[in-house]
Each structure stands twice: as structure tokens, then as C-alpha cells.
Design an enzyme around this catalytic site. Structure first.
Site, PDB file in Angstrom:
ATOM      1  CD  GLU A  33      -0.020  68.560 -15.898  1.00  0.00           C
ATOM      2  OE1 GLU A  33       0.567  68.105 -16.807  1.00  0.00           O
ATOM      3  OE2 GLU A  33       0.218  69.619 -15.193  1.00  0.00           O
ATOM      4  CG  ASP A  36       1.568  66.197 -24.096  1.00  0.00           C
ATOM      5  OD1 ASP A  36       1.575  65.132 -23.140  1.00  0.00           O
ATOM      6  OD2 ASP A  36       2.353  67.168 -23.850  1.00  0.00           O
ATOM      7  CB  SER A  67      25.034  76.973 -19.779  1.00  0.00           C
ATOM      8  OG  SER A  67      24.124  77.216 -18.684  1.00  0.00           O
ATOM      9  CB  ALA A 123      11.366  72.895 -10.403  1.00  0.00           C
ATOM     10  CG  LEU A 125       8.694  75.180 -12.833  1.00  0.00           C
ATOM     11  CD1 LEU A 125       9.277  76.300 -12.095  1.00  0.00           C
ATOM     12  CD2 LEU A 125       7.165  75.206 -12.819  1.00  0.00           C
ATOM     13  CB  SER A 126       8.988  73.459 -19.494  1.00  0.00           C
ATOM     14  OG  SER A 126       7.801  72.379 -19.338  1.00  0.00           O
ATOM     15  CB  SER A 127      14.623  74.058 -17.111  1.00  0.00           C
ATOM     16  OG  SER A 127      14.709  72.867 -16.788  1.00  0.00           O
ATOM     17  CG  ASP A 172       6.519  70.683 -21.597  1.00  0.00           C
ATOM     18  OD1 ASP A 172       5.394  70.718 -21.147  1.00  0.00           O
ATOM     19  OD2 ASP A 172       7.304  69.816 -20.947  1.00  0.00           O
ATOM     20  CE1 TYR A 224       5.489  62.775 -19.312  1.00  0.00           C
ATOM     21  CE2 TYR A 224       6.473  61.580 -21.422  1.00  0.00           C
ATOM     22  CZ  TYR A 224       5.761  62.827 -20.714  1.00  0.00           C
ATOM     23  OH  TYR A 224       4.992  63.597 -21.744  1.00  0.00           O
TER      24      TYR A 224
HETATM   25  C1  GLA Z   1       5.936  66.807 -19.279  1.00  0.00           C
HETATM   26  C2  GLA Z   1       6.292  66.655 -20.710  1.00  0.00           C
HETATM   27  C3  GLA Z   1       4.834  67.107 -21.416  1.00  0.00           C
HETATM   28  C4  GLA Z   1       3.515  66.348 -20.642  1.00  0.00           C
HETATM   29  C5  GLA Z   1       3.572  66.837 -19.182  1.00  0.00           C
HETATM   30  C6  GLA Z   1       2.184  66.046 -18.477  1.00  0.00           C
HETATM   31  O1  GLA Z   1       6.103  68.293 -18.904  1.00  0.00           O
HETATM   32  O2  GLA Z   1       7.183  67.312 -21.243  1.00  0.00           O
HETATM   33  O3  GLA Z   1       4.748  66.908 -22.894  1.00  0.00           O
HETATM   34  O4  GLA Z   1       3.128  65.203 -21.222  1.00  0.00           O
HETATM   35  O5  GLA Z   1       4.956  66.352 -18.690  1.00  0.00           O
HETATM   36  O6  GLA Z   1       1.266  66.707 -18.811  1.00  0.00           O
END
Ligand code: GLA
Length: 400
Positions: A33, A36, A67, A123, A125-127, A172, A224
Site C-alpha cells: 500500500e 505504487d 448510471s 469502500a 475497492l476501486s469503484s 487500481d 492521501y
Molecule cells: C488508492 C490509490 C492507489 C494506491 C492505493 C494505496 O487505491 O488509487 O493508487 O496508492 O490507494 O496503495
């Protein structure tokens, strides 16, 4: 069913049949985490939860977007006027993808796109990546362009960074576009070298459980971006181009600032953990493989909580309760400050782990968490649409 349901949504909103339905999955991350954007390693995998984009070409240089998950009707966006800042809200993701594709020199056709998703939002989960990648595949394949997947991931990331304004890394979008079922994706985020690592916890009698703590996670709320800036500052003070160049955690001692030292230590140790987990998975057959991976997961949680300081109370409680009830390991997952915990759980402990977390949340008076299975699934793709092909014989395509 997914393709048919996406096509039905399209029919209801646009009064015709789509030319195709494209699907892009959300992702979980086994290890790595905040590595990247530091040029390090990540080990994510695609989830079965995914976003679909049912789409048809349309004359007139406009995108028509709707949507199932968003209130309001169809939004209409002129492709020619697209620039960062011109579209806000959820539509900024698909509009940003159109903008980034055009900036990369691809022709983007006018199109109607109906979005549907079962990736929970907020959440971790990369929505967002799922929405970007489904749109990117739809817009390019509608036009007959076969864009290499790693280039498409970079384009989708650019949409998120520059059009939406979220400074995320490449993990992601790569996970959504490049994962293979039954595998985790080992990605070197500097060279972009990648390989598939066999990953089948079910075959070893375990499963991965996602615990949505319901504390909402938002990458644009500042936390972030601050971590990212701290990592850049630490690299600058160490005289290296990114924290990836730090291979020994002891070298962080050269940083006088204790906060920057902790941030850098998390990154270098998490990079190591990615390679350790990869080694364990590739070393096939050792009986204690999953026990050891579990131990590394829990170690990563301590690092994210104490050194990177991005965990949150619900995540810490979920990790503790999961471990006490028999999980092999658990950690917060994703960008931090909210979202999901990932737990590696022996089949036999699934019920007790869920029960212990639910009870712990009730004791704190928190909303009941949501439990999801995290099964390593396939990458983004076009779905077969037999039903629609059949119906189209007597019908018309939308907008043409
Ligand atoms: C989010 C970002 C990713 C990554 C993670 C942490 O998901 O979109 O690029 O930095 O946080 O690992």
C-alpha cells in the site's frame, strides 16, 4: 445475466440496444500500500464485483451518460469542449477518460453509455478505476481500436489524476485491466514489468474476506495527497528519485524528521513484504505458506497504522477481532482513512470471524459491517450479448 441486465438498463434509458457491454472489475490488494506512486511493488487482484458499461455509437460528437446508481437522468457532454474542471461529480470519470483518450491521440466516437455497478463506492475497492476502465474499453472498442492494456491503464489513471484531480498511482487501473482469475498481479510500478502469481487460497482451505467497515474512504479529502507529498519530501531529503530506491529500512535513519522516517520505513518494508508474499506463493506446496502470508498481512497492518498512520478505529477493531477469532492475518486495505479490511481466514473460521467482528462493531455502536468474498477474478473485458444480438434483429441501435 450481467450483460442482459446492462442492456436492459441501456434500453430503458436510451430506447434502443447497445452495440456492446464492457465490464471492468474492482480490485483488492494482497500487499503493497502506498508503494505504487513511490515506484515500488504491488500485488493486487481483480474482484468479481464489477462495473458494466453498455454502450452504442452515436453521431454528433457528444457523450450521453447515465448510471443505475446515480439519481438524475441522462447527462450530455460535448467531446470538443472537454477540459479538466468542465465536468464534476460521477460523470467526471467517464468524461475524463474520453478527454485522456483524445489527448493520447485516439479518436473517441460520440456515444450513449449506461453504467451499472456492484462495486461498493467509498469502500476502497476501486469503484472509480472500474468505472474508468469500463468506459475506456467501451469507447476504444466501439471505435474498433485495440489499445494495449498497459497504455489504457495509464490513460485511465491520467483521467483520474488530471481530469478528476485525484493524485492516485497506477495500481487500481492496472489491476482492473491486467489481472487473471486465480492469480495476483505482481507489478513493478517503476518499470511497469508485471507477472501473474498463482493465488488460490480456496485450494489451500482458506478464503479472503473483505470487511467493509462503512467508514467512507475518499482519496480527494487531503490525507492521501499529504502522504504522497511526505514520501516525495523524504525521497528528496535522502537524495533519491523515489522511495523505491531505498532497499534497507535502516537507511531511513538518515532522515532527521521522525514522521518522514516512519513514512519511508512503511514504504520500504511494504515493498519487501510484496516480494516475500510473491516468493511464498511461488514456492508452492509449503504447508505453512498461508500462515506466513497471514503473518505478513498483520505486520503490514501495524506498519500502516503506526508508521504510515492511515488506519482508522473501525479497521483496527476489525483486525483485532478477526485475529482473535482465528484469522491467519488481517490488515486495512487501500488508500486509508476508511474503506475495507482484508482478512485471510481458514474455511472453518469464516463464521466465527464474521460473528466476532459484528459483535465488536455492535459494542462500539458502529453500523453493521458488510462482508464480501474476495475471489481473484478476471480482468476487464467485453461481455457476450446473445440475447441482445437476437433482439437487435428486429430492433434498432440507439442513437444511430
Ligand atoms: C488508492 C490509490 C492507489 C494506491 C492505493 C494505496 O487505491 O488509487 O493508487 O496508492 O490507494 O496503495
Amino acid at each position: 445475466m450481467r450483460a442482459e441486465s446492462a442492456a436492459e438498463l441501456f434500453l430503458a434509458r436510451f430506447g434502443g440496444m447497445p452495440d456492446g457491454v464492457w465490464l471492468a472489475p474492482g480490485r483488492a490488494n494482497l500487499m503493497g500500500e502506498h508503494t505504487d506512486y513511490n515506484g515500488g511493488f504491488v500485488l493486487p487482484f481483480a474482484l468479481s464485483q464489477a462495473t458494466t458499461a453498455a454502450a452504442a455509437r452515436r453521431r454528433g460528437g457528444r457523450l450521453l451518460l447515465c448510471s443505475r446508481q446515480e439519481p438524475g437522468g441522462v447527462l450530455e457532454i460535448a467531446l470538443d469542449g472537454l477540459a479538466p474542471g468542465t465536468v464534476t461529480g460521477w460523470a467526471a470519470y467517464p468524461a475524463g477518460v474520453a478527454w485522456a483518450l483524445r489527448s493520447a491521440g485516439y479518436r473517441v466516437p460520440g456515444a450513449c453509455i449506461a453504467i451499472d455497478s456492484d462495486v461498493p463506492t467509498g469502500a476502497g475497492l476501486s469503484s472509480s478505476a472500474a468505472l474508468e476502465c469500463a468506459t475506456a474499453l467501451a469507447l476504444t472498442e466501439l471505435d474498433g481500436a485495440a489499445v494495449p492494456r498497459d497504455e489504457l491503464a495509464a490513460i485511465a489513471r491520467r483521467a483520474e489524476n488530471e481530469f478528476v484531480g485525484v493524485p492516485s498511482g497506477i495500481m487500481d487501473q492496472s489491476a482492473s485491466l491486467l489481472s487473471q482469475a486465480g492469480h495476483a498481479l505482481l507489478l513493478d510500478c517503476r518499470s511497469l514489468d508485471r507477472s501473474q502469481v498463482p493465488f488460490d487460497p480456496a485450494a489451500a482451505g482458506s478464503r479472503l474476506l473483505l470487511i467493509n467497515t462503512r467508514a467512507r474512504h475518499d482519496l480527494s479529502d487531503g490525507g492521501y495527497g499529504r502522504r504522497r507529498a511526505e514520501c516525495e519530501e523524504a525521497a528528496r531529503l535522502l537524495g533519491i528519485s523515489s522511495l523505491r530506491d531505498l532497499t534497507d529500512a535502516a537507511d531511513t535513519a538518515r532522515l532527521a524528521d521522525p514522521v518522514l522516517r516512519r513514512r519511508a520505513r512503511h514504504v520500504v518494508t511494504d515493498d519487501h513484504r510484496v516480494l516475500q508474499v510473491t516468493g511464498l506463493l511461488r514456492g508452492s506446496g509449503r504447508p505453512d505458506t498461508y500462515r506466513e502470508i497471514g503473518r505478513l498481512l498483520t505486520q503490514a497492518h501495524s506498519s500502516l497504522r503506526d508508521d504510515f498512520e492511515i488506519s482508522w478505529p473501525e479497521a483496527d477493531v476489525a483486525v483485532e477481532a478477526a485475529l482473535a477469532a482465528g484469522a491467519l492475518g488481517a490488515r486495512m486495505m487501500g488508500g486509508g482513512f476508511g474503506g475495507c479490511v482484508l482478512a485471510l481466514v481458514p474455511e472453518t473460521a469464516g463464521g466465527p470471524v464474521r460473528g466476532a467482528i459484528t459483535e465488536a462493531f455492535a459494542r462500539h455502536g458502529w453500523t453493521v459491517p458488510e462482508f464480501l468474498d474476495a475471489a481473484p477474478s478476471d480482468h476487464a473485458r467485453q461481455l457476450a450479448l446473445q440475447l441482445v444480438a437476437h433482439r437487435r434483429e428486429g430492433g434498432t441501435s440507439a442513437g444511430t
